[in-house]
Design an enzyme around this catalytic site. Sequence first.
Site, mmCIF file in Angstrom:
data_model
loop_
_atom_site.group_PDB
_atom_site.id
_atom_site.type_symbol
_atom_site.label_atom_id
_atom_site.label_comp_id
_atom_site.label_asym_id
_atom_site.label_seq_id
_atom_site.Cartn_x
_atom_site.Cartn_y
_atom_site.Cartn_z
ATOM 1 N N PHE A 361 -55.327 36.768 92.510
ATOM 2 C CA PHE A 361 -55.611 36.260 93.830
ATOM 3 C C PHE A 361 -54.859 35.096 94.126
ATOM 4 C CE2 PHE A 361 -59.373 38.594 92.846
ATOM 5 C CZ PHE A 361 -59.774 39.134 93.794
ATOM 6 N N ASP A 475 -71.410 32.600 93.021
ATOM 7 C CA ASP A 475 -70.433 32.736 91.647
ATOM 8 C C ASP A 475 -70.715 31.717 90.801
ATOM 9 O OD1 ASP A 475 -68.742 34.294 90.137
ATOM 10 O OD2 ASP A 475 -66.957 33.786 90.871
#
Length: 587
Positions: A361, A475
């Site tokens: 990413f 997360d």
Amino acid sequence: MLPKISVTVFLLAVVGLAVAGNNQALNITFNGFRSANLSLDGIAEFTANGLLKLTNATRQEKGHAFYPNPIKFKYKSSSSDVSVYSFSTTFVFAIIPQYPTLSGHGIVFVLSPQRGLPGSLPSQWLGLFNNTSNGNSSNHVVGVELDTILSSEFADINDNHVGIDINGLHSAVSAPASYFVANSTDYRNLTLISGKPMQVWIEYDGNEKQMNVTLAPVDINKPKIPLLSLLIDLSPILKDTMYVGFSSSTGSVLTSHYVLGWSFAMNGSAQNLNISQLPTLPSTLTKKTPKFLIIGLPVIMVAIVSVIVSSLYYVVRRKRKFAEELEDWESEYGPHRFRYKDLHIATRGFTDEQLLGAGGFGRVYRGILPTSKIEIAVKRVSHESRQGMREFVAEIVSIGRLRHRNLVPLLGYCRRKGELLLVYDYMPNRSLDKFIYDEPKCTLSWSQRFQVIKGVASCLFYLHEEWEQIVVHRDIKASNVLLDAEFNGRLGDFGLARLYDHGTDPQTTHIVGTLGYLAPEHTRAGKATRSTDVFAFGAFLLEVVCGRRPVDLKAPTGRYDTGGYGVLPLDQGGANSSCGSEIGWEL
């Protein structure tokens, strides 16, 4: 001839009257500090134009400024009772942050039995106490705090408040920074970190046993209604003689704290400050712009034209190199947007030497901003799709307004040629998982681990309950907890976070997160809630305590660590996702 005992009583009475007279006459006034006689320590200093500057551009430090002589505060009101004299003080202060919406810590006017406050800590302790001394009755400290950080451990009401502190940082009474309008009971809010000068009045009535605190802009007369009022007898708290002064401290985000003028009096009203004589703040100093005279000599004109023509190609190339996207709707986010040129210089052109981590990413680089010299971490991520960009940037800016000492501050963003750059505060000790897995060189002690756990729990409570919206992180894990210079845990990576209003139901979305931290109801219903965050926190707690991963995963080829600064959310980032890549690991 008087009996000996009568003479002794008479002499003691005369001494007592003399001391009382001295206190009645005591009146300290500083309209600026150009020739002030104050005792400074830590990073406190006087500026050339007469400002008292309590903090400078140094992280995790404290600054104190005290009147050098002890002041007698107590007298015998009867043969056995001891009382505290009435006293009054007023001062003008200003807090100037490096970023308009981010602040360090505040200022405290303090009465202390000793100068310098030995053993005190910076950051949230404001240079007053530490984790052992806070709240002890043996401190004999009274303070009025102007606090710009919400510290849940001290039960702060918000990140912009005034409080009266007795022997600790749990304020006896506090209120949002504001003042009452003249001839009414309406009040107006003030922002302590606005960079504008404000005036404080603190008065203690020794007869009524009452302390009042009043706040107002510097150009407003003292309001008739105080902001805070507390009935309290200070005689058990204060010692016979005390020192008066100021304390402040810095944390991870640098902020300048100034006192422009100060007046203090015993048994009377403090002398009014002469506002027109106070020194000027750096941010409001008038810069004299030199006027260039254009001399119409042909030689000079030809030289100027030649320079412009020869530089045109270079300028055009440079503009293209640092070109970035800027649309009309982004104007409201101006303070949160960084120039690509500044980020390019800070990271030395995003060279490999500055690389902190990389993954599917994007990459994360370490940098130093050229003007402020603040250390940052810059995450470069691709964002080719324009769909949802406006909502995504709005969410980034909203997350950037989160302020908690256990959060990794998201300072802002930059957009350029289909690329999004997110700017974070740099954490020198990187991510927590480096200290609990893979035979680390430095192993965290249990007290350090427990401190990290408490910090993340405090941060999670702030996200779920205390902020203006509910923030579900989605997360929580050891690799997304970064450690600052003092090994305090900072929750980072808000790339997967979702916001929704209190009292509303979160929307169903894609399942994102990390295998081993996902709550069963999340995988079934696809809804991320506060409860799913708490489930992940439980897995994180066991992870830190046991030093074992929830699931023993083997990373696939091409997957690298991103240094704890996270990834893009699945909903905005396209087909790939954190969940997909991590669940795909072999068991």
